[in-house]
Scaffold this motif. Structure first.
Motif, short mmCIF file in Angstrom:
data_model
loop_
_atom_site.label_atom_id
_atom_site.label_comp_id
_atom_site.label_asym_id
_atom_site.label_seq_id
_atom_site.Cartn_x
_atom_site.Cartn_y
_atom_site.Cartn_z
N GLY A 36 13.65 5.70 10.40
CA GLY A 36 13.03 6.80 11.13
C GLY A 36 11.82 7.36 10.42
O GLY A 36 10.81 7.71 11.05
N GLN A 37 11.89 7.45 9.08
CA GLN A 37 10.74 7.94 8.32
C GLN A 37 9.58 6.97 8.39
O GLN A 37 8.41 7.38 8.48
N ARG A 38 9.87 5.67 8.38
CA ARG A 38 8.79 4.68 8.51
C ARG A 38 8.12 4.80 9.86
O ARG A 38 6.90 4.63 9.99
N GLN A 39 8.90 5.08 10.91
CA GLN A 39 8.28 5.25 12.22
C GLN A 39 7.41 6.50 12.25
O GLN A 39 6.36 6.52 12.91
N ARG A 40 7.79 7.53 11.52
CA ARG A 40 6.95 8.72 11.41
C ARG A 40 5.63 8.39 10.71
O ARG A 40 4.57 8.91 11.06
N ILE A 41 5.70 7.54 9.69
CA ILE A 41 4.48 7.11 9.01
C ILE A 41 3.56 6.37 9.98
O ILE A 41 2.34 6.59 9.99
N ALA A 42 4.16 5.49 10.79
CA ALA A 42 3.36 4.75 11.77
C ALA A 42 2.71 5.69 12.78
O ALA A 42 1.56 5.49 13.18
N MET A 89 0.83 -1.20 0.00
CA MET A 89 0.00 0.00 0.00
C MET A 89 0.86 1.25 0.00
O MET A 89 1.93 1.28 0.62
N ARG A 90 0.39 2.26 -0.70
CA ARG A 90 1.07 3.55 -0.65
C ARG A 90 0.83 4.20 0.72
O ARG A 90 -0.15 3.89 1.41
N VAL A 91 1.74 5.10 1.09
CA VAL A 91 1.68 5.70 2.42
C VAL A 91 0.36 6.42 2.66
O VAL A 91 -0.23 6.31 3.73
N ALA A 92 -0.12 7.15 1.68
CA ALA A 92 -1.39 7.86 1.84
C ALA A 92 -2.54 6.90 2.14
O ALA A 92 -3.41 7.17 2.98
N ASP A 93 -2.54 5.74 1.48
CA ASP A 93 -3.59 4.74 1.72
C ASP A 93 -3.45 4.10 3.09
O ASP A 93 -4.45 3.79 3.74
N ILE A 94 -2.20 3.92 3.54
CA ILE A 94 -1.98 3.35 4.88
C ILE A 94 -2.55 4.28 5.95
O ILE A 94 -3.23 3.84 6.88
N ILE A 95 -2.28 5.57 5.81
CA ILE A 95 -2.77 6.53 6.80
C ILE A 95 -4.29 6.68 6.73
O ILE A 95 -4.97 6.79 7.74
N ALA A 96 -4.81 6.67 5.48
CA ALA A 96 -6.26 6.86 5.30
C ALA A 96 -7.07 5.63 5.70
O ALA A 96 -8.28 5.74 5.91
N GLU A 97 -6.42 4.48 5.82
CA GLU A 97 -7.15 3.24 6.12
C GLU A 97 -7.89 3.34 7.46
O GLU A 97 -9.05 2.95 7.58
N GLY A 98 -7.22 3.90 8.47
CA GLY A 98 -7.87 4.05 9.77
C GLY A 98 -9.02 5.03 9.71
O GLY A 98 -10.07 4.83 10.35
N LEU A 99 -8.85 6.10 8.92
CA LEU A 99 -9.94 7.07 8.76
C LEU A 99 -11.15 6.42 8.10
O LEU A 99 -12.30 6.66 8.49
N PRO A 129 6.34 1.98 1.65
CA PRO A 129 7.16 1.97 2.87
C PRO A 129 8.64 1.67 2.63
O PRO A 129 9.51 2.23 3.30
N HIS A 130 8.95 0.77 1.66
CA HIS A 130 10.35 0.40 1.47
C HIS A 130 11.20 1.54 0.92
O HIS A 130 12.44 1.46 0.93
N GLU A 131 10.56 2.62 0.47
CA GLU A 131 11.30 3.75 -0.07
C GLU A 131 11.75 4.73 1.00
O GLU A 131 12.34 5.78 0.68
#
Length: 608
Positions: free
Chosen positions: A503-509, A453-463, A497-499
């Protein structure tokens, strides 16, 4: 070099890349490790530390090779040896233990069989003689003889690391390379492993090359320190000199990002940017883009390693001016207000006599023969704007308690109150609506983010799940706002996420957890796998979010300096129970329980 030891000169490693490019992750590394000496190779992830070690072992991955340089072990040059002869040196006079022992041990062979293999290969011992020596090696690393018949899966993390050390000692190495050997271990086991390595080093006359990004470990273990950045050694000196008068701007900034009780209420210093990639076109100083002391010549003139004082080498063009000026050139300290909530505030989260017991089943019919009391009668509370740190050794029940508090697993008994409401009584839609008030950030962001999943979709999933009333436009705006808030670039939402770096991945989380506007954030070891520079960024972000939004944090960790810096209160957990809890300053400064004192004494550096 005379006597036993390792000497490396101008090591260069190259990797074949697409389009005929040649990447240079290790570029001109020189260092030496003497008899009974511990040399620490220090630096952030991506600096080339592990590739340096793999090159010395001649275990580089496919596509990578030693392009230049010379290495001598006990006076013998071994880069030129044919592989047949190198096999006798590897695991023999030059041995290596890795960060994760489970990937280095054969899961289908017992510990005794694996030690016997090494004894047969390097010392030609077999039969009863090998059995006796294997027992002696196990006892030397603090394991009982019965563990010879155990398989790796039957051992704890610390025991597996000890078993791996015993295997490496079977070849009687003159130099042992240890690549982040304690990163995944809690403080007590970490202290045991480091103490063991120090004892073996002295009793066996062995040299130790210890690779780490933990400055406190370097302070405890090193005789000399080599600081590595972007494939090069940028500072090389004694431990005392490095910590008293660090010369390179990179070293000084590494030392300045460490959390501690003395820095509570301050914003931790950060190192902007990231380590340049091996394919970056670098002409001058490789740290120039991240250095606040940079001059035009730093970007144009190649930097060489120069001796600026007896035994102190620096790769810095300003070594004669600002290079040895200590920390005077650091940015001013930014002090921020504390965020502790008044004692009268109603808790966001309250646990009352919480119990989580798991049945132990035995026999053909799998009858219940007992109970594992993972959490056994825990009561605690976390208020708005407050951080409660939950500390203790691995296996004491911290993560189980957190999952029960979030209803990710069911409690056996007791109550979990969120904003005064017993969530144990909720089900279906009522529980789903309540979940928006409580979120979790896991230890390993990569395994908790969907790689497809792209980062935007990961964040929007909870919404989408918890705020179905939100239309697509406002949802996208919320995602963009969150990415900006956690310090990620605007185009991050369209990437995977692999890009991103760790530390950036933890910010995404963290952005994903914040998407549904929680009041409680459970942080389960959120910085344990990160470099100290990235750790400082995440801690600053968490502190800012708490001040702005009044978030309550249940912060699970075994990193006591982080606890001293971030926590308002501390709860110490042992075998499923809270044995001590209280104000962070009081508990860390004057603990009343012997177990708490033992945890504090085990922390590297002891300086909280």
């Amino acid at each position: 070099m005379s006597g036993r030891g390792l000497e490396v000169r101008d090591l260069r490693v190259e990797i074949d890349a697409d389009g005929g490019r040649r990447l240079v992750p290790v570029d001109g590394v020189s260092l030496s490790v003497g008899e009974r000496e511990c040399v620490v190779l220090l630096g952030e992830s991506g600096c080339g530390k592990s590739l340096t070690a793999l090159a010395l072992m001649r275990l580089l991955p496919e596509g990578a090779g030693i392009a230049a340089g010379r290495a001598e072990l006990d006076g013998e040059s071994f880069f030129e040896l044919p592989e047949r002869l190198m096999r006798a040196r590897r695991g023999g006079r030059l041995a290596m233990i890795f960060q994760e022992p489970m990937t280095s041990l054969n899961p289908v062979l017992s510990i005794g069989q694996q030690i016997a293999e090494s004894l047969a290969a390097h010392r030609r011992l077999r039969g009863p003689a090998a059995q006796a020596e294997a027992i002696r090696l196990l006892e030397a690393v603090g394991l009982p003889a019965e563990r010879l018949d155990a398989y790796p899966s039957q051992l704890s993390g610390g025991q597996r690391q000890r078993a791996l050390i015993a295997m490496m000692l079977a070849g009687d190495p003159s130099v042992l390379i240890a690549d982040e050997p304690t990163t995944a271990l809690d403080v007590t086991v970490q202290a045991q492993i480091l103490r063991l390595l120090k004892e073996l080093q002295q009793t066996r006359g062995m040299g130790l090359l210890l690779i780490t990004h933990d400055l406190d470990i370097a302070r405890d273990m090193a005789d000399r320190v080599a600081v590595m950045y972007a494939g090069q050694i940028v500072e090389w000196t004694s431990r005392a000199r490095l910590f008293e008068a660090p010369g390179h701007p990179y070293t000084r900034r590494l030392l300045n990002v460490l959390p501690s009780a003395a820095r509570r209420g301050e914003r931790l210093a950060q190192i902007p940017g990231r380590v340049p990639a091996p394919d970056a076109a670098l002409v001058g100083c490789r740290f120039a883009d991240r250095c606040t002391e940079v001059t035009p010549s730093c970007r144009t003139e190649a930097q060489v390693l120069r001796e600026v004082a007896p035994g102190h080498w620096l790769r810095c063009g300003r070594a004669g001016t600002a290079g040895l000026a200590g920390r005077a050139a650091e940015a001013p300290v930014v002090v921020v207000a504390g965020a502790a909530a008044p004692a009268t505030t109603r808790p966001v989260l309250e646990l009352r006599d919480l119990k989580v017991h798991f049945p132990v089943r035995r026999g053909l019919l799998q009858r219940v023969a007992g109970q594992v009391r993972a959490v056994d009668g825990v009561s605690l509370a976390v208020r708005a704007g407050e951080t409660l740190a939950l500390v203790g050794e691995s296996g004491c029940g911290k993560t189980t308690l957190a999952r029960a508090a979030l209803r990710l697993i069911e409690a056996t008994a007791g109550q979990v109150l969120l904003d005064g409401e017993d969530i144990g009584r909720l089900a279906g839609e009522a529980l789903r609506r309540k979940r928006s008030a409580m979120q979790i950030v896991f230890q390993d962001p990569f395994s908790s983010l969907n790689p497809r999943m792209r980062v935007a979709d990961i964040i929007a999933e909870g919404l989408a799940a918890l705020r179905p009333d939100l239309a697509a436009g406002p949802r996208a705006a919320r995602v963009a706002e969150l990415l900006d808030r956690v310090g990620l670039p605007g185009d991050a939402g369209g990437r995977y996420p692999h890009e991103f770096s760790g530390g950036q991945r933890q910010r995404i989380a963290i952005a994903r957890a914040l998407a549904v506007s929680p009041r409680l954030l459970v942080c389960d070891e959120p910085t344990s796998a990160l470099d100290v520079s990235v750790q400082a960024q995440i801690l600053n972000l968490l502190a800012e979010l708490q001040r702005e939004q009044g978030l309550a944090y249940l912060f699970i960790t075994h990193n006591l300096p982080v606890v001293a810096y971030l926590a308002h209160r501390v709860a110490v957990m042992y075998q499923g129970r809270i044995v001590e809890q209280g104000d962070a300053d009081t508990l860390l400064g004057a603990p009343t329980q012997a177990y708490t004192r033992m945890l504090l004494d085990s922390a590297p550096g002891h300086g909280l």
